[in-house]
Enzyme design. Structure first.
Site, short mmCIF file in Angstrom:
data_model
loop_
_atom_site.label_atom_id
_atom_site.label_comp_id
_atom_site.label_asym_id
_atom_site.label_seq_id
_atom_site.Cartn_x
_atom_site.Cartn_y
_atom_site.Cartn_z
N ALA A 223 -7.91 1.73 2.96
CA ALA A 223 -7.23 0.44 3.14
C ALA A 223 -7.25 0.03 4.60
O ALA A 223 -7.33 0.88 5.50
CB ALA A 223 -5.78 0.54 2.66
N ILE A 224 -7.19 -1.27 4.83
CA ILE A 224 -7.15 -1.83 6.17
C ILE A 224 -6.05 -2.87 6.24
O ILE A 224 -5.94 -3.73 5.37
CB ILE A 224 -8.50 -2.49 6.54
CG1 ILE A 224 -9.62 -1.46 6.51
CG2 ILE A 224 -8.42 -3.16 7.92
CD1 ILE A 224 -11.00 -2.07 6.69
N GLY A 225 -5.22 -2.77 7.26
CA GLY A 225 -4.17 -3.76 7.48
C GLY A 225 -3.84 -3.80 8.96
O GLY A 225 -3.44 -2.79 9.53
N CYS B 46 -2.70 -3.38 -2.68
CA CYS B 46 -3.28 -4.55 -1.99
C CYS B 46 -3.34 -5.78 -2.89
O CYS B 46 -4.12 -6.70 -2.64
CB CYS B 46 -4.66 -4.21 -1.43
SG CYS B 46 -4.61 -2.88 -0.22
N GLY C 134 -3.62 -0.52 11.28
CA GLY C 134 -4.99 -0.03 11.28
C GLY C 134 -5.54 0.31 9.91
O GLY C 134 -5.60 -0.55 9.03
N THR D 269 0.84 -1.19 0.00
CA THR D 269 0.00 0.00 0.00
C THR D 269 0.88 1.24 0.00
O THR D 269 2.08 1.16 0.26
CB THR D 269 -0.97 0.02 1.19
OG1 THR D 269 -1.98 1.01 0.97
CG2 THR D 269 -0.25 0.31 2.50
N ALA E 21 -6.22 3.38 6.57
CA ALA E 21 -5.73 4.56 5.83
C ALA E 21 -6.87 5.05 4.96
O ALA E 21 -7.38 4.31 4.11
CB ALA E 21 -4.51 4.21 4.98
#
Length: 237
Positions: A161-163, A192, A174, A89, A176
């Protein structure tokens, strides 16, 4: 970054500290080190849970599932191994990164529910700007339907985005959310690991959003989804 000293006093179980450092670019290695320390302190009962809002200088991060072929331009920006789940990302100015350090042992040890709540947090926040953020099966993150693509299908762009990573039931890394980043910077990676779709932002959608306005929406939306807005007011120094 400011730290709240709690000494031997155990923080209140319902306290979530918010620390806002948007506008003060934070290096990714510094962010990881700070998260590691906070997670250890939360686990030991010596610190509040924390939502840490940061803005990074332009960089790429690689999650644990990142594939080398998805880094299309390795010379464009620094690349960091993130240790979180997911793939490549981009982070940079105009994007709000919220590092979420919560004790999931207080939330029924449910990681799947935690990730779904992060998604819902983004969806509720976007709704405050008239944007319908949506989940997509098999595609991580939050998506926006842009309408017909001219080829008989629909154009869908990713707006957030989530990670995450969980260590001994305490979360870190967390979300973005793209407010007004330079979307061209996503061209150096396959975001991703997902091809065939684009990336968007609130401003790209024609929403007159500012970082401050989005920050102002994130906090009450968190309370709506997670059940409490905050337990203490953290501040940057």
């Amino acid at each position: 970054m400011a730290r709240e000293r709690t000494g031997n006093r155990r923080p209140a179980r319902d306290a979530v500290e918010w620390v806002d450092e948007i506008g003060r670019p934070t290096s990714f290695p510094d962010a990881v080190a700070a998260m590691e320390a906070q997670v250890a302190a939360i686990r030991a009962g010596q610190a509040y849970e924390r939502i840490w809002l940061v803005e990074h200088p332009p960089l790429y991060t690689a999650g644990t599932s990142a594939r080398p072929q998805d880094l299309l331009d390795s010379n464009r920006f620094p690349v960091f191994r993130a240790g979180r789940g997911g793939q490549y990302t981009y982070h940079g100015p105009g994007q709000i990164v919220a590092y979420v350090m919560l004790d999931l042992a207080r939330r029924n040890h449910d990681v799947r529910r935690f990730v779904r709540d992060l998604e819902e947090w983004l969806i509720v926040t976007l709704a405050r700007f008239g944007v319908r953020g949506e989940r997509r099966e098999g595609r991580v993150g939050i998506w926006v339907d842009r309408g017909p693509d001219g080829r008989g299908g629909r154009r869908e762009d990713k707006i957030a985005a989530i990670g995450v990573r969980v260590r001994r039931w305490v979360s870190f890394h967390g979300i973005a959310l793209n407010v007004e980043p330079d979307l061209a910077h996503f061209e150096g990676i396959v975001p991703c690991g997902i091809t065939g779709f684009g990336v968007t932002s609130l401003v790209d959608l024609g929403i007159p959003a500012t970082m401050d306005k989005v920050l102002g929406a994130l906090r009450p939306a968190f309370g709506q989804v997670f059940g409490r807005e905050t337990g203490t007011g953290g501040a940057a120094a």
